[in-house]
Design a protein around this motif. Structure first.
Motif, PDB file in Angstrom:
ATOM      1  N   PHE A 131       2.937   6.424   2.659  1.00  0.00           N
ATOM      2  CA  PHE A 131       2.725   6.269   1.220  1.00  0.00           C
ATOM      3  C   PHE A 131       3.946   6.808   0.487  1.00  0.00           C
ATOM      4  O   PHE A 131       4.595   7.755   0.938  1.00  0.00           O
ATOM      5  CB  PHE A 131       1.465   7.022   0.776  1.00  0.00           C
ATOM      6  CG  PHE A 131       1.104   6.787  -0.664  1.00  0.00           C
ATOM      7  CD1 PHE A 131       0.559   5.583  -1.062  1.00  0.00           C
ATOM      8  CD2 PHE A 131       1.333   7.768  -1.615  1.00  0.00           C
ATOM      9  CE1 PHE A 131       0.233   5.354  -2.401  1.00  0.00           C
ATOM     10  CE2 PHE A 131       1.010   7.558  -2.948  1.00  0.00           C
ATOM     11  CZ  PHE A 131       0.450   6.342  -3.341  1.00  0.00           C
ATOM     12  N   SER A 180      -2.811  -2.833   3.956  1.00  0.00           N
ATOM     13  CA  SER A 180      -4.168  -2.470   3.552  1.00  0.00           C
ATOM     14  C   SER A 180      -4.348  -2.800   2.077  1.00  0.00           C
ATOM     15  O   SER A 180      -3.377  -2.976   1.334  1.00  0.00           O
ATOM     16  CB  SER A 180      -4.446  -0.978   3.797  1.00  0.00           C
ATOM     17  OG  SER A 180      -3.671  -0.167   2.937  1.00  0.00           O
ATOM     18  N   ALA A 181      -5.590  -2.869   1.662  1.00  0.00           N
ATOM     19  CA  ALA A 181      -5.933  -3.073   0.258  1.00  0.00           C
ATOM     20  C   ALA A 181      -7.206  -2.301  -0.029  1.00  0.00           C
ATOM     21  O   ALA A 181      -8.117  -2.270   0.805  1.00  0.00           O
ATOM     22  CB  ALA A 181      -6.132  -4.552  -0.039  1.00  0.00           C
ATOM     23  N   TRP A 182      -7.232  -1.642  -1.175  1.00  0.00           N
ATOM     24  CA  TRP A 182      -8.367  -0.800  -1.562  1.00  0.00           C
ATOM     25  C   TRP A 182      -8.663   0.253  -0.498  1.00  0.00           C
ATOM     26  O   TRP A 182      -9.814   0.637  -0.274  1.00  0.00           O
ATOM     27  CB  TRP A 182      -9.617  -1.662  -1.828  1.00  0.00           C
ATOM     28  CG  TRP A 182      -9.375  -2.738  -2.832  1.00  0.00           C
ATOM     29  CD1 TRP A 182      -9.187  -2.596  -4.182  1.00  0.00           C
ATOM     30  CD2 TRP A 182      -9.261  -4.136  -2.540  1.00  0.00           C
ATOM     31  NE1 TRP A 182      -8.972  -3.826  -4.745  1.00  0.00           N
ATOM     32  CE2 TRP A 182      -9.008  -4.783  -3.782  1.00  0.00           C
ATOM     33  CE3 TRP A 182      -9.348  -4.909  -1.383  1.00  0.00           C
ATOM     34  CZ2 TRP A 182      -8.844  -6.173  -3.872  1.00  0.00           C
ATOM     35  CZ3 TRP A 182      -9.188  -6.277  -1.475  1.00  0.00           C
ATOM     36  CH2 TRP A 182      -8.946  -6.896  -2.701  1.00  0.00           C
ATOM     37  N   GLY A 183      -7.627   0.679   0.209  1.00  0.00           N
ATOM     38  CA  GLY A 183      -7.784   1.699   1.230  1.00  0.00           C
ATOM     39  C   GLY A 183      -8.337   1.195   2.548  1.00  0.00           C
ATOM     40  O   GLY A 183      -8.640   1.994   3.438  1.00  0.00           O
ATOM     41  N   ASP A 191       0.803  -1.218   0.000  1.00  0.00           N
ATOM     42  CA  ASP A 191       0.000   0.000   0.000  1.00  0.00           C
ATOM     43  C   ASP A 191       0.833   1.264   0.000  1.00  0.00           C
ATOM     44  O   ASP A 191       0.276   2.361  -0.088  1.00  0.00           O
ATOM     45  CB  ASP A 191      -1.006   0.000   1.155  1.00  0.00           C
ATOM     46  CG  ASP A 191      -0.357  -0.029   2.533  1.00  0.00           C
ATOM     47  OD1 ASP A 191       0.887  -0.109   2.619  1.00  0.00           O
ATOM     48  OD2 ASP A 191      -1.100   0.027   3.542  1.00  0.00           O
ATOM     49  N   SER A 242       0.331   1.756  -4.006  1.00  0.00           N
ATOM     50  CA  SER A 242      -1.006   2.120  -4.474  1.00  0.00           C
ATOM     51  C   SER A 242      -2.030   1.442  -3.574  1.00  0.00           C
ATOM     52  O   SER A 242      -1.755   0.376  -3.015  1.00  0.00           O
ATOM     53  CB  SER A 242      -1.211   1.654  -5.923  1.00  0.00           C
ATOM     54  OG  SER A 242      -2.570   1.733  -6.313  1.00  0.00           O
ATOM     55  N   PRO A 243      -3.233   2.000  -3.451  1.00  0.00           N
ATOM     56  CA  PRO A 243      -4.289   1.279  -2.733  1.00  0.00           C
ATOM     57  C   PRO A 243      -4.742   0.027  -3.482  1.00  0.00           C
ATOM     58  O   PRO A 243      -5.324  -0.875  -2.882  1.00  0.00           O
ATOM     59  CB  PRO A 243      -5.428   2.299  -2.653  1.00  0.00           C
ATOM     60  CG  PRO A 243      -4.799   3.629  -2.909  1.00  0.00           C
ATOM     61  CD  PRO A 243      -3.658   3.356  -3.843  1.00  0.00           C
ATOM     62  N   ASN A 266      -7.725  -1.101   5.959  1.00  0.00           N
ATOM     63  CA  ASN A 266      -6.716  -1.758   6.779  1.00  0.00           C
ATOM     64  C   ASN A 266      -7.032  -3.240   6.947  1.00  0.00           C
ATOM     65  O   ASN A 266      -8.195  -3.642   6.956  1.00  0.00           O
ATOM     66  CB  ASN A 266      -6.638  -1.079   8.150  1.00  0.00           C
ATOM     67  CG  ASN A 266      -5.480  -1.586   8.980  1.00  0.00           C
ATOM     68  OD1 ASN A 266      -5.585  -2.579   9.688  1.00  0.00           O
ATOM     69  ND2 ASN A 266      -4.352  -0.890   8.886  1.00  0.00           N
ATOM     70  N   GLN A 279      -0.025  -2.725  -6.953  1.00  0.00           N
ATOM     71  CA  GLN A 279       1.012  -3.174  -6.018  1.00  0.00           C
ATOM     72  C   GLN A 279       1.787  -4.344  -6.612  1.00  0.00           C
ATOM     73  O   GLN A 279       3.024  -4.368  -6.616  1.00  0.00           O
ATOM     74  CB  GLN A 279       0.377  -3.597  -4.691  1.00  0.00           C
ATOM     75  CG  GLN A 279      -0.361  -2.505  -3.943  1.00  0.00           C
ATOM     76  CD  GLN A 279      -1.053  -3.035  -2.690  1.00  0.00           C
ATOM     77  OE1 GLN A 279      -0.715  -4.106  -2.189  1.00  0.00           O
ATOM     78  NE2 GLN A 279      -2.019  -2.291  -2.173  1.00  0.00           N
TER      79      GLN A 279
END
Length: 280
Positions: A255, A38-41, A13, A16-17, A43, A22
């Protein structure tokens, strides 16, 4: 070169979200693993079962393993309800199981304003012992990161923590930059030998002592190369995970973006190459 390559990973992450992005960047950089925060924003502790399954499918399809789940466990005030934190750990353990890793990053608790760190010791040790017991029962390993402003943010307190808890389920993730940012000007010289026997994981970022600015490996005061050399000489063959924090940092992470993450990866590659270490 080292006879057994180290395993290259990184915080997806920070790139990128989007896990698809990634994966593409990590593969282009030659990594074999990803560290999942995290993934897609969302946690890791808040991912739904469907999201975890979807993420696992993306990683599996790309052939990437998971080096660790970078959880937020212990990144709360020590006065918080421990049962809630244990419940969150159980959720993270479930996520880690689906993602195929037994490594879970944790922290040793913040404290309130003006609360002396020494006054929190007994509560921290009780909490970390409870977390370690939960981890041991589940067959996973907690990797304590020396985050700023938690109990274990200096080498001496990290050593106190890991020896007092005294559990094989509690090990250490070494982060040079975080040590620099709490005033340990020469973290390798001042802390590595004290902690080396407990270090199972290397997180890579560097920092400038005068300003606290996070920089790529080898460009700050974190003595990253000295620690890498010492790990090599001890026969380390574990994970080396990029956590660059080059664009922004915040309470639950940081980030970099693809370009800055690539810069950090190239800086790490220079350090490893100069020391004859292969990582993939």
């Amino acid at each position: 070169m080292t006879t057994t390559p180290w395993q290259l990973s990184g915080f997806g992450d920070e790139i990128s979200p989007d896990p698809e992005v990634q994966v593409a960047v990590l593969l282009a950089l030659g990594a074999s693993h990803v560290e999942v925060r995290s993934a897609w924003g969302v946690n890791v502790v808040d991912l739904t079962d469907a999201q975890v399954d979807r993420l696992a499918a993306v990683l599996r399809g790309a052939g990437l393993g998971v080096s660790a789940v970078a959880s937020p466990i212990g990144k709360v005030d020590i006065a918080s309800d421990l049962e809630l934190e244990l419940a969150r750990l159980r959720r993270v353990i479930a996520v880690a199981t689906v993602l195929g890793t037994t490594n879970i990053r944790v922290f040793s608790f913040f404290r309130g304003p003006d609360v002396p760190v020494a006054s929190t010791r007994e509560a921290v040790l009780r909490a970390m012992s409870a977390l370690a017991a939960e981890a041991a029962a589940a067959g996973v390993t907690l990797l304590h990161e020396n985050e700023k402003d938690i109990y274990g943010d200096t080498p001496e307190r990290v050593h106190d923590l890991v020896t007092a808890v005294d559990s094989p389920a509690l090990r250490l993730a070494w982060d040079s930059a975080n040590f620099v940012q709490v005033g340990v000007a020469r973290p390798h010289d001042d802390g590595f030998e004290l902690l080396a026997r407990y270090v199972d994981y290397l997180q890579v970022k560097d920092a400038v002592a005068a300003t606290g600015e996070v920089v790529p490996a080898g460009r700050g005061d974190g003595q990253v190369a000295a620690t890498v050399r010492a790990l090599r000489d001890r026969g380390y063959t574990g994970f080396v995970s990029l956590e660059p924090h080059l664009a922004q940092a915040h309470a639950l992470g940081g980030f970099s973006g693809p370009a800055a993450f690539g810069e950090a990866a190239r800086a790490l590659a220079d350090v490893l190459r100069d020391l004859g270490i292969e990582a993939r």
